[in-house]
Design an enzyme around this catalytic site. Structure first.
Site, PDB file in Angstrom:
ATOM      1  N   GLY A  58       0.584  -1.295   0.052  1.00  0.00           N
ATOM      2  CA  GLY A  58      -0.052  -0.241  -0.085  1.00  0.00           C
ATOM      3  C   GLY A  58       0.728   1.168   0.008  1.00  0.00           C
ATOM      4  O   GLY A  58       0.173   2.184  -0.334  1.00  0.00           O
ATOM      5  N   PHE A 108       4.481   2.598  -5.218  1.00  0.00           N
ATOM      6  CA  PHE A 108       4.126   3.657  -5.850  1.00  0.00           C
ATOM      7  C   PHE A 108       2.662   3.502  -6.534  1.00  0.00           C
ATOM      8  O   PHE A 108       2.009   4.448  -6.343  1.00  0.00           O
ATOM      9  CB  PHE A 108       5.092   3.902  -7.432  1.00  0.00           C
ATOM     10  CG  PHE A 108       4.793   4.861  -8.149  1.00  0.00           C
ATOM     11  CD1 PHE A 108       5.078   6.297  -7.584  1.00  0.00           C
ATOM     12  CD2 PHE A 108       4.550   4.857  -9.556  1.00  0.00           C
ATOM     13  CE1 PHE A 108       4.849   7.479  -8.318  1.00  0.00           C
ATOM     14  CE2 PHE A 108       4.498   5.818 -10.222  1.00  0.00           C
ATOM     15  CZ  PHE A 108       4.412   7.182  -9.595  1.00  0.00           C
ATOM     16  N   ASN A 121       3.013 -10.747   5.602  1.00  0.00           N
ATOM     17  CA  ASN A 121       4.030 -11.320   4.607  1.00  0.00           C
ATOM     18  C   ASN A 121       3.282 -11.935   3.667  1.00  0.00           C
ATOM     19  O   ASN A 121       2.773 -13.120   3.902  1.00  0.00           O
ATOM     20  CB  ASN A 121       4.903 -12.348   5.277  1.00  0.00           C
ATOM     21  CG  ASN A 121       6.186 -12.510   4.258  1.00  0.00           C
ATOM     22  OD1 ASN A 121       6.072 -12.804   3.230  1.00  0.00           O
ATOM     23  ND2 ASN A 121       7.429 -12.877   5.029  1.00  0.00           N
ATOM     24  N   LYS A 152       5.845 -11.431 -13.872  1.00  0.00           N
ATOM     25  CA  LYS A 152       4.549 -10.902 -14.155  1.00  0.00           C
ATOM     26  C   LYS A 152       3.530 -11.642 -14.715  1.00  0.00           C
ATOM     27  O   LYS A 152       2.282 -12.026 -14.551  1.00  0.00           O
ATOM     28  CB  LYS A 152       4.460  -9.656 -14.764  1.00  0.00           C
ATOM     29  CG  LYS A 152       5.025  -8.475 -13.989  1.00  0.00           C
ATOM     30  CD  LYS A 152       4.498  -8.284 -12.727  1.00  0.00           C
ATOM     31  CE  LYS A 152       5.280  -7.051 -11.776  1.00  0.00           C
ATOM     32  NZ  LYS A 152       4.456  -7.057 -10.524  1.00  0.00           N
TER      33      LYS A 152
END
Length: 366
Positions: A57, A60, A109, A216
């Site tokens: 949170g 960026f 975590n 990703k």
């Protein structure tokens, strides 16, 4: 996920976070108010429905998502991973024990399902914006981090499924999970459209050491596998290189990692940027539209397609990357585009009139 920094660097980042808060106006301190109360699974249904948890949170992207959620009237639980993250919030002098209206914190975590379950409990939705970065700040990403990213994604989704209050999850992926393929058709009269149906080839990423793209791609696929057939609504946002005020300092490691292979993306018309505010709004719009099933699946998100080598060279300069060679490239500028990015799906969601980009792209293979 945390990055070790010097005291001077951390103070500079704290100053930027504070400035962003004041400029945005989304997080306001209320005199005489102790801040948001901690939520519990047994809270009233109405309040619980407006409570969400955001991993990463104060990253960026995560920070912008939190700010946007508060503007939309949500209460937000920040899932922080390190004491350094907590220290940053305290240094802003706008954060106390329960510090800010609508915001509270919990340590969690992403590799620990139990801590994730505790963090998510009592929230109706989860925004997974957390990501692995390179503590050295130069290579940006490693093969090991790519593996960890996929494992973390699976554990986050499993924790969402396990947590009774959680019904929706918005997962931050990347445009890089869509664009890296080896066997696109070559002889086409018109550009090949790159949209949400396109997936990057993990073998191609591995062979070319595109670790950030691999991470990703693998993470998003792991999330979809974990959510399949479960009682959880999942949407993924696939932003281009995320830019905006402060990105050079606050998002440098992810940006450097993103730009590995950038010249190839530039040549193919696949290098794009997305303002962090656009990305944050896409997350919140998707979340709200999931309630009536008008949002589902993946959403490509970008604002601008980089077309000139000089633009890439400027990005590299801003990030302090060794480069500049991009400015001298472009000998094959007369060749037609092979690819065309499309964000029509997100455009519909955001009620935008803009659909695909129909600019002229120039193509040259490395």
């Amino acid at each position: 996920m945390g990055v070790l920094r010097s005291t001077q660097s951390m103070q500079a980042e704290v100053d930027e976070l504070r400035a962003a808060l004041l400029a945005g106006g989304g997080w306001r301190r209320s005199a005489g108010h102790a801040g948001a109360k901690r939520a519990h699974a047994g809270d009233a249904g109405g309040a619980e429905a407006r409570a969400v948890c955001v991993t990463g949170g104060i990253s960026f992207v995560g920070f912008a998502v939190v700010d946007r959620l508060l503007r939309h009237g949500y209460t937000v639980r920040l899932a922080l991973e390190t004491q350094e993250d907590m220290d940053k919030l305290r240094e802003m002098e706008m954060f106390g024990e329960d510090g800010r209206d609508g915001v509270w914190t919990v340590m969690a975590n992403v590799m620990d399902p139990e801590s994730l379950h505790r963090a998510f409990d009592g929230c109706a939705g989860v925004f997974h914006t957390s990501a692995f970065v390179d503590p050295g700040g130069m290579s940006g990403y490693t093969k090991h981090m790519a593996r960890l990213e996929a494992q973390a994604a699976e554990r986050v989704i499993e924790a969402c499924v396990r947590t009774e209050s959680v019904r929706k999850c918005v997962f931050t992926s990347s445009l890089l999970a869509c664009v890296w393929r080896q066997n696109y058709p070559h002889d086409r009269r018109f550009p090949t459209i790159i949209d949400e149906n396109c997936w990057s080839d993990e073998s191609f990423c591995r062979d070319n050491k595109l670790w950030f793209a691999l991470g990703k791609t693998a993470a998003e696929k792991a999330a979809w596998r974990a959510a399949r057939g479960r009682d959880l609504k999942l949407v993924t946002i696939c932003p281009a290189l995320v830019t905006g005020p402060g990105f050079r300092r606050r998002n440098s490691t992810a940006s450097i990692a993103y730009l590995k292979g950038a010249r190839g993306m530039l040549a193919d018309g696949l290098l794009a940027t997305a303002n962090v505010e656009t990305v944050a709004e896409a997350h919140v719009r998707a979340y709200e539209a999931m309630g009536d099933n008008t949002a589902a699946g993946r959403y490509i998100c970008y604002d601008h397609v980089v077309q000139r080598p000089e633009e890439l060279a400027e990005l590299e300069r801003q990030l302090g990357m060794p480069g500049g060679a991009a400015a001298g490239q472009g000998a094959d500028d007369d060749r037609p585009a092979r690819f065309e990015l499309c964000k029509r799906k997100l455009g519909r969601l955001m009620s935008s009139r803009r659909t695909c980009t129909y600019d002229t792209y120039y193509v040259a293979f490395d």
